[in-house]
Design a protein around this motif. Structure first.
Motif, PDB file in Angstrom:
ATOM      1  N   THR A 257      25.954 -48.344  34.709  1.00 54.31           N
ATOM      2  CA  THR A 257      26.397 -46.951  35.225  1.00 54.31           C
ATOM      3  C   THR A 257      27.817 -46.866  35.433  1.00 54.31           C
ATOM      4  N   PRO A 258      28.466 -45.778  34.522  1.00 56.30           N
ATOM      5  CA  PRO A 258      29.693 -45.643  34.610  1.00 56.30           C
ATOM      6  C   PRO A 258      30.208 -45.163  36.008  1.00 56.30           C
ATOM      7  N   ILE A 259      31.232 -45.724  36.493  1.00 52.22           N
ATOM      8  CA  ILE A 259      31.677 -45.335  38.024  1.00 52.22           C
ATOM      9  C   ILE A 259      33.196 -44.916  37.778  1.00 52.22           C
ATOM     10  N   GLY A 260      33.772 -45.163  36.671  1.00 50.05           N
ATOM     11  CA  GLY A 260      35.333 -44.771  36.988  1.00 50.05           C
ATOM     12  C   GLY A 260      36.041 -45.285  35.654  1.00 50.05           C
ATOM     13  N   PHE A 261      37.350 -45.869  35.916  1.00 50.97           N
ATOM     14  CA  PHE A 261      38.191 -45.893  34.882  1.00 50.97           C
ATOM     15  C   PHE A 261      39.152 -47.185  35.200  1.00 50.97           C
ATOM     16  N   THR A 262      39.496 -47.989  34.348  1.00 52.56           N
ATOM     17  CA  THR A 262      40.036 -49.189  34.503  1.00 52.56           C
ATOM     18  C   THR A 262      41.232 -49.320  33.410  1.00 52.56           C
ATOM     19  N   VAL A 263      42.352 -49.823  33.761  1.00 56.59           N
ATOM     20  CA  VAL A 263      43.533 -49.775  32.975  1.00 56.59           C
ATOM     21  C   VAL A 263      44.420 -50.930  33.225  1.00 56.59           C
ATOM     22  N   PRO A 264      45.341 -51.735  32.566  1.00 53.17           N
ATOM     23  CA  PRO A 264      46.210 -52.602  32.980  1.00 53.17           C
ATOM     24  C   PRO A 264      47.075 -52.015  33.778  1.00 53.17           C
ATOM     25  N   LEU A 265      47.722 -52.463  34.962  1.00 53.65           N
ATOM     26  CA  LEU A 265      48.347 -51.760  35.803  1.00 53.65           C
ATOM     27  C   LEU A 265      49.813 -51.517  35.371  1.00 53.65           C
TER      28      LEU A 265
ATOM     29  N   SER B  26      35.391 -39.323  39.017  1.00 55.90           N
ATOM     30  CA  SER B  26      34.435 -38.463  38.446  1.00 55.90           C
ATOM     31  C   SER B  26      34.257 -38.781  37.140  1.00 55.90           C
ATOM     32  N   ASP B  27      33.035 -38.526  36.390  1.00 54.82           N
ATOM     33  CA  ASP B  27      33.135 -38.574  34.793  1.00 54.82           C
ATOM     34  C   ASP B  27      34.025 -37.620  34.343  1.00 54.82           C
ATOM     35  N   ASP B  28      34.326 -36.401  34.788  1.00 59.51           N
ATOM     36  CA  ASP B  28      35.565 -35.744  34.093  1.00 59.51           C
ATOM     37  C   ASP B  28      36.710 -36.253  34.310  1.00 59.51           C
ATOM     38  N   ASP B  29      37.100 -36.859  35.369  1.00 58.29           N
ATOM     39  CA  ASP B  29      38.475 -37.486  35.625  1.00 58.29           C
ATOM     40  C   ASP B  29      38.611 -38.538  34.878  1.00 58.29           C
ATOM     41  N   ALA B  30      37.522 -39.486  34.714  1.00 57.83           N
ATOM     42  CA  ALA B  30      37.397 -40.634  33.871  1.00 57.83           C
ATOM     43  C   ALA B  30      37.711 -40.438  32.569  1.00 57.83           C
ATOM     44  N   GLU B  31      36.905 -39.217  31.868  1.00 52.15           N
ATOM     45  CA  GLU B  31      37.237 -38.923  30.718  1.00 52.15           C
ATOM     46  C   GLU B  31      38.713 -38.347  30.263  1.00 52.15           C
ATOM     47  N   ALA B  32      39.186 -37.626  31.223  1.00 54.18           N
ATOM     48  CA  ALA B  32      40.711 -37.373  31.264  1.00 54.18           C
ATOM     49  C   ALA B  32      41.695 -38.445  31.136  1.00 54.18           C
ATOM     50  N   ALA B  33      41.280 -39.356  32.073  1.00 52.28           N
ATOM     51  CA  ALA B  33      42.128 -40.723  31.969  1.00 52.28           C
ATOM     52  C   ALA B  33      42.133 -41.534  30.802  1.00 52.28           C
ATOM     53  N   LEU B  34      40.933 -41.397  30.139  1.00 45.94           N
ATOM     54  CA  LEU B  34      40.515 -42.330  28.901  1.00 45.94           C
ATOM     55  C   LEU B  34      41.499 -41.566  27.825  1.00 45.94           C
ATOM     56  N   ALA B  35      41.440 -40.256  27.834  1.00 47.02           N
ATOM     57  CA  ALA B  35      42.155 -39.634  26.664  1.00 47.02           C
ATOM     58  C   ALA B  35      43.753 -39.829  27.044  1.00 47.02           C
ATOM     59  N   ALA B  36      44.242 -39.942  28.253  1.00 42.43           N
ATOM     60  CA  ALA B  36      45.673 -40.143  28.585  1.00 42.43           C
ATOM     61  C   ALA B  36      46.083 -41.398  28.227  1.00 42.43           C
ATOM     62  N   HIS B  37      45.382 -42.579  28.308  1.00 44.43           N
ATOM     63  CA  HIS B  37      45.445 -43.709  28.311  1.00 44.43           C
ATOM     64  C   HIS B  37      44.981 -44.779  27.361  1.00 44.43           C
ATOM     65  N   PRO B  38      45.279 -45.047  26.240  1.00 42.08           N
ATOM     66  CA  PRO B  38      44.525 -45.683  25.301  1.00 42.08           C
ATOM     67  C   PRO B  38      44.244 -47.078  25.262  1.00 42.08           C
TER      68      PRO B  38
ATOM     69  N   LEU C 187      50.095 -43.289  38.238  1.00 42.11           N
ATOM     70  CA  LEU C 187      49.363 -44.004  39.034  1.00 42.11           C
ATOM     71  C   LEU C 187      48.946 -43.265  40.446  1.00 42.11           C
ATOM     72  N   ASN C 188      50.080 -42.528  40.757  1.00 43.10           N
ATOM     73  CA  ASN C 188      49.821 -41.631  42.021  1.00 43.10           C
ATOM     74  C   ASN C 188      48.911 -40.570  41.809  1.00 43.10           C
ATOM     75  N   ALA C 189      48.759 -39.827  40.662  1.00 41.12           N
ATOM     76  CA  ALA C 189      47.773 -38.918  40.498  1.00 41.12           C
ATOM     77  C   ALA C 189      46.425 -39.469  40.127  1.00 41.12           C
ATOM     78  N   LEU C 190      46.185 -40.815  39.531  1.00 43.66           N
ATOM     79  CA  LEU C 190      44.951 -41.360  39.163  1.00 43.66           C
ATOM     80  C   LEU C 190      44.383 -41.812  40.909  1.00 43.66           C
ATOM     81  N   VAL C 191      45.452 -42.344  41.701  1.00 43.38           N
ATOM     82  CA  VAL C 191      44.870 -42.837  42.984  1.00 43.38           C
ATOM     83  C   VAL C 191      44.282 -41.754  43.712  1.00 43.38           C
ATOM     84  N   ARG C 192      45.133 -40.614  43.751  1.00 43.26           N
ATOM     85  CA  ARG C 192      44.707 -39.567  44.542  1.00 43.26           C
ATOM     86  C   ARG C 192      43.424 -38.938  44.048  1.00 43.26           C
ATOM     87  N   GLN C 193      43.168 -38.743  42.655  1.00 40.72           N
ATOM     88  CA  GLN C 193      42.206 -38.483  42.180  1.00 40.72           C
ATOM     89  C   GLN C 193      40.897 -39.427  42.611  1.00 40.72           C
ATOM     90  N   ALA C 194      40.877 -40.607  42.688  1.00 43.14           N
ATOM     91  CA  ALA C 194      39.828 -41.652  43.127  1.00 43.14           C
ATOM     92  C   ALA C 194      39.776 -41.626  44.633  1.00 43.14           C
TER      93      ALA C 194
END
Length: 176
Positions: free
Chosen positions: A71-79, A49-61, A87-94
């Motif tokens: 259209t924004p659909i989520g978040f991507t980060v190097p594994l 969701s937009d809110d979860d993606a924004e929180a993930a962006l703030a937590a992972h530079p 990762l557990n929390a992000l996968v559950r949110q997705a």
């Protein structure tokens, strides 16, 4: 540093998740709706969701917005830039973002209860949680699985299967 194997383990523990490929990437979906994948460059892509993606962006530079067709659909980060717990929390949110509402609601109900009343207490907490996470909250649901399927769940061992088998026999049921 996390790996694709860890992502796979987390994703496949969630109810009704299947693994496949999507445009050559390892991908995970719930009832046909993709929620996580790993690109060939090692970036995990999560539909959030937009809110979860924004929180993930703030937590992972090193993370970025995942955008498709403008259209924004989520978040991507190097594994390798996220630890296992993150990762557990992000996968559950997705998963919650993409899962059908009823399935997500049943998962929420199962994870908020400490013990599912229909399952024997003797199987222990790890087995109870593993069964709940797999969507097996009643003995009737457990009866739809084989012994091998139950043993494949992290937290379910031979003792838990024996106790479940005995409880099923008391109700004139058996494993598949």
């Amino acid at each position: 540093m996390t790996t694709v194997a860890q992502l796979r383990k987390v994703a496949l523990r969630l109810p009704e998740v299947t693994e496949g490929t999507h445009f050559g990437m390892v991908a995970f979906s719930v009832r046909g709706k993709g929620f996580a994948s790993v690109a060939k460059d090692g970036r995990v892509q999560l539909q959030l969701s937009d809110d979860d993606a924004e929180a993930a962006l703030a937590a992972h530079p090193t993370g970025e917005r995942l955008v498709r067709a403008g259209t924004p659909i989520g978040f991507t980060v190097p594994l390798g830039d996220v630890d296992g717990q993150q990762l557990n929390a992000l996968v559950r949110q997705a998963w919650f973002h993409r899962a059908p509402k009823r399935l997500a609601a049943s998962r929420t109900a199962a994870s908020t209860s400490d013990r599912v009343p229909d399952l024997p207490s003797g199987i222990g907490g790890p087995a109870t949680r593993a069964l709940s996470e797999a969507g097996l909250t009643t003995l009737e649901q457990v009866a739809t699985r084989t012994e091998q399927e139950l043993l494949a769940l992290h937290g379910v061992g031979p003792k838990a299967v024996r106790i479940l088998t005995e409880a099923l026999e008391d109700r004139l049921l058996s494993l598949r």
